[in-house]
Scaffold this active site. Sequence first.
Site, PDB file in Angstrom:
ATOM      1  N   MET C   1     -19.924  11.259  18.793  1.00 15.53           N
ATOM      2  CA  MET C   1     -18.682  10.551  18.451  1.00 15.53           C
ATOM      3  C   MET C   1     -17.636  11.508  17.914  1.00 15.53           C
ATOM      4  O   MET C   1     -17.298  11.482  16.735  1.00 15.53           O
ATOM      5  CB  MET C   1     -18.968   9.470  17.443  1.00 15.53           C
ATOM      6  CG  MET C   1     -19.572   9.948  16.152  1.00 15.53           C
ATOM      7  SD  MET C   1     -20.590   8.684  15.453  1.00 15.53           S
ATOM      8  CE  MET C   1     -21.964   8.720  16.610  1.00 15.53           C
ATOM      9  N   PRO C   2     -17.112  12.345  18.767  1.00 12.77           N
ATOM     10  CA  PRO C   2     -16.161  13.363  18.284  1.00 12.77           C
ATOM     11  C   PRO C   2     -14.807  12.747  17.908  1.00 12.77           C
ATOM     12  O   PRO C   2     -14.438  11.678  18.390  1.00 12.77           O
ATOM     13  CB  PRO C   2     -15.994  14.290  19.494  1.00 12.77           C
ATOM     14  CG  PRO C   2     -17.077  13.918  20.460  1.00 12.77           C
ATOM     15  CD  PRO C   2     -17.415  12.495  20.194  1.00 12.77           C
ATOM     16  N   PHE C   3     -14.123  13.457  17.050  1.00 15.70           N
ATOM     17  CA  PHE C   3     -12.740  13.131  16.715  1.00 15.70           C
ATOM     18  C   PHE C   3     -11.918  14.399  16.905  1.00 15.70           C
ATOM     19  O   PHE C   3     -12.244  15.446  16.338  1.00 15.70           O
ATOM     20  CB  PHE C   3     -12.619  12.654  15.269  1.00 15.70           C
ATOM     21  CG  PHE C   3     -11.202  12.370  14.868  1.00 15.70           C
ATOM     22  CD1 PHE C   3     -10.604  11.165  15.217  1.00 15.70           C
ATOM     23  CD2 PHE C   3     -10.447  13.305  14.183  1.00 15.70           C
ATOM     24  CE1 PHE C   3      -9.286  10.900  14.871  1.00 15.70           C
ATOM     25  CE2 PHE C   3      -9.126  13.049  13.841  1.00 15.70           C
ATOM     26  CZ  PHE C   3      -8.553  11.839  14.182  1.00 15.70           C
ATOM     27  N   PHE C  41     -12.587   9.924  20.073  1.00 16.65           N
ATOM     28  CA  PHE C  41     -11.211   9.602  19.695  1.00 16.65           C
ATOM     29  C   PHE C  41     -10.352  10.862  19.813  1.00 16.65           C
ATOM     30  O   PHE C  41     -10.811  11.953  19.455  1.00 16.65           O
ATOM     31  CB  PHE C  41     -11.120   9.166  18.224  1.00 16.65           C
ATOM     32  CG  PHE C  41     -11.662   7.813  17.914  1.00 16.65           C
ATOM     33  CD1 PHE C  41     -12.235   7.009  18.880  1.00 16.65           C
ATOM     34  CD2 PHE C  41     -11.594   7.309  16.606  1.00 16.65           C
ATOM     35  CE1 PHE C  41     -12.732   5.748  18.577  1.00 16.65           C
ATOM     36  CE2 PHE C  41     -12.086   6.059  16.294  1.00 16.65           C
ATOM     37  CZ  PHE C  41     -12.646   5.275  17.275  1.00 16.65           C
TER      38      PHE C  41
END
Lengths: 68, 68, 68, 68, 68, 68
Positions: C1-3, C41
Site C-alpha cells: 500500500m504505497p503512498f 495512492f
Amino acid sequence: MPFVNIKVTNEGVTKEQKAQLIKGVTDLLQNVLNKDPQTTFVVIDEVDLENWGIAGMPTDEYRKLKSS
Amino acid sequence: MPFVNIKVTNEGVTKEQKAQLIKGVTDLLQNVLNKDPQTTFVVIDEVDLENWGIAGMPTDEYRKLKSS
Amino acid sequence: MPFVNIKVTNEGVTKEQKAQLIKGVTDLLQNVLNKDPQTTFVVIDEVDLENWGIAGMPTDEYRKLKSS
Amino acid sequence: MPFVNIKVTNEGVTKEQKAQLIKGVTDLLQNVLNKDPQTTFVVIDEVDLENWGIAGMPTDEYRKLKSS
Amino acid sequence: MPFVNIKVTNEGVTKEQKAQLIKGVTDLLQNVLNKDPQTTFVVIDEVDLENWGIAGMPTDEYRKLKSS
Amino acid sequence: MPFVNIKVTNEGVTKEQKAQLIKGVTDLLQNVLNKDPQTTFVVIDEVDLENWGIAGMPTDEYRKLKSS
C-alpha cells in the site's frame, strides 16, 4: 481516501498504542467526513528526541529547561 | 526540480529495487513534464508494518484478516 | 500500500499529464515491488515558483540567472 | 506556529550540528516572519544514501560518477 | 509535541468539520499517548481530485469506474 | 542535497520574505553541514488558518482565546 501522517517523539510507543492511534484516526475520518476506512491510510513516524526541535533547541534540552 | 517521496512498507526492499524506483520516477518526470533529472530528487521511506495502518488497523493485522 | 507524493512547480501541468504521472508511478510500484494498484495512492502538489527555492533563491530568479 | 522538516542524507550528523540547525531555522523564522519560537517545531529526517535519489540514481552512485 | 498532517480530497470540507478533525486528533493523542494539546499541531491539506490518484488513475475517474 | 519544507500560516508572507527564508535556510545548511546550495531545495507551504490546529482548535480560535 485520506492519508494521515502522525509524527511523535520516539519514546517507546507500544504496538498497542499505535493500533489505537490508527483506529482512532480512521474512525474520526469516518465519523466527520464519511470516509471509507478501506481507503484510509495512517503512517506513524517516530522521531528521535535529538531530531525534534522546539523553542530553538532539541526536545531533551527543552524538557530539562521546562522542568528546572 | 521535482521532489518525490515514496513511502512503502519496510519489507526487505533491496538496494537494486530502490535504484529501479529512483530511475523509473525520474524518467517518468522527464518524459511527462520534461523535468531535468539533474534536479529531480527521490526519497524513499520504509515504514514498519506496525506503523502503517489501513482499514483502521496495522498492516500485519489487516493482511491476516484479508487472507483468512 | 504505497503512498507517493510528487511535488512539482506550478506551471500549467494539465489534467492529462497528472493522469500520466499517476499511472506511471503506480505501474512502477507494481512492476518493481509487486504492489497492488488498488492500494497505491499518489498525491501531486503544485508549488508556486516563489515558494520553491534552489541554490538559495526562488526558482524564477534561479532560472533568469541560469539563462543569462 | 511554523513546522519545518529538514531532510538530509544520513552521514553522521552530530547532535551538536542538529542543535545548530534547529536553532538557526527557529531564529530565521523569528527574524523574517516574527514567529514565536515557543511554537516553532523542527523535525530532522536522516535518509540513507541508497534511499535518496538524484539524477535518476542513488546518491552514492551519483557521487562516484561526479568524482570520476 | 506531535505533528499530524491529514490529507483529504478537496470536496467542500466545512470549517466546522475541520475543527472536529483537529479536536478529535488532539484528544486522541492526549488519551493514547498523554500528549499535551498545547504542543499538538494538526495541518489539513485539501487535495484536488485530479491531483489524487488511486488504482493508477485520478480519483474522479476511479469513482466513475466504481459506480458504473 | 537537502530538502527543506517550511509550513507557515497563510497570512500575507511577501515574495521578499520567502526569498529571505530560502536564502537563510540554504546558508544554514551550507554553514552547519557544508551542503552544496546548488542541490538544496526549499519548499514553502502556506496553510490557511482554519486548516492549522493547535491546542485542539483552529488557529484563529486559538488566538482569540490567547488574547482574551
